[in-house]
Design an enzyme around this catalytic site. Sequence first.
Site, PDB file in Angstrom:
ATOM      1  N   PRO A   2     -49.203 -65.747 -53.140  1.00 26.93           N
ATOM      2  CA  PRO A   2     -49.806 -67.051 -53.406  1.00 26.93           C
ATOM      3  C   PRO A   2     -50.973 -66.958 -54.390  1.00 26.93           C
ATOM      4  O   PRO A   2     -51.962 -66.285 -54.129  1.00 26.93           O
ATOM      5  CB  PRO A   2     -50.288 -67.511 -52.027  1.00 26.93           C
ATOM      6  CG  PRO A   2     -49.590 -66.645 -51.048  1.00 26.93           C
ATOM      7  CD  PRO A   2     -49.325 -65.358 -51.752  1.00 26.93           C
ATOM      8  N   GLU A   3     -50.807 -67.592 -55.511  1.00 25.80           N
ATOM      9  CA  GLU A   3     -51.887 -67.741 -56.490  1.00 25.80           C
ATOM     10  C   GLU A   3     -52.138 -69.237 -56.595  1.00 25.80           C
ATOM     11  O   GLU A   3     -51.610 -70.010 -55.797  1.00 25.80           O
ATOM     12  CB  GLU A   3     -51.463 -67.136 -57.839  1.00 25.80           C
ATOM     13  CG  GLU A   3     -51.070 -65.668 -57.722  1.00 25.80           C
ATOM     14  CD  GLU A   3     -50.607 -65.055 -59.048  1.00 25.80           C
ATOM     15  OE1 GLU A   3     -51.123 -65.447 -60.096  1.00 25.80           O
ATOM     16  OE2 GLU A   3     -49.704 -64.205 -59.010  1.00 25.80           O
TER      17      GLU A   3
END
Length: 267
Positions: A2-3
């Site tokens: 997750p960015e």
Amino acid sequence: MPELPEVQTVLREVVKELQDARIEGLECLYPGTVIVDPELRGIAWPATLTGYERRGKYMLLHLSRGNSLIIHLRMTGKLVSTRIKDEASCHERACILLEGGHKLRFVDIRTFGKITLCRTENIPRFMPNLGVEPLGGDFTPAYLKQLFRQRKTPIKNALMDQTLIAGLGNIYANEILYRSRIDPQTPAGSLSLHKLKRLEEQTRAVLSEAIAMNGTSISDFRRVDDKSGEFQNFLQVYQKEKCPRGHSVQKIKQGGRSTFFCPVCQK
DNA sequence: CAATGATCCTGTCCGC
DNA sequence: TGCGGACAGGATCATT
């Protein structure tokens, strides 16, 4: 992993899940996953969602009674709604209890993710110093020029440094540099304003496109409804053998992380 | 202050 | 078949 685009996607869906439901509690199922502000006294529940925001890769959920939840998914964290999929997981680390017996499960294989419950005014105590938002108005070529001034660290490392720019991780740093045609090994401080302009434009473009496609599902990122994002289908160098123009993609290590780049396209 | 490296953790994959 | 080791990686902490 997750960015920013994945966090944005999850936040939007978490909010949809919470906005019409009373939140009745927060359960910690793995030591250290849930952190509670010592100044938070009395009863926090039930509560309702009163606001929300994303800061870098952090989700902030503001609750009634003057409290907030800070959620960081780290590498493998997922929030899974029992409305969609009510299936126990041995990797469930915490659980947000909702009215009617519904739950939002925090499932995280590698256990690095955290949920902090704190007084809203104490949020800064539980958050690190974060740099500029790459989709915000302050993110300009001139700002980057100043930010990277005197910095010898490779631009790839600088892009991933959350205290400089908040929200980029390995996948997007690679993609942004390819699309900006910048060699990831270039010392950040030596980039011309011209190249920084390209960097700024491509950062906005890549992140916006990825958000529109609900993020990138490499390995185990899933949305709240357990669907995948779609941006992995548009990656140009990350874990690729050839770039879109047919050149061989090179894989190197920078700061202990894999960098994928095209030595022909990126100078 | 800047930069680097170890650490946390577990599933997956590779070679023998 | 199974074992050991490398790898993946965001943030934090210690060290240079």
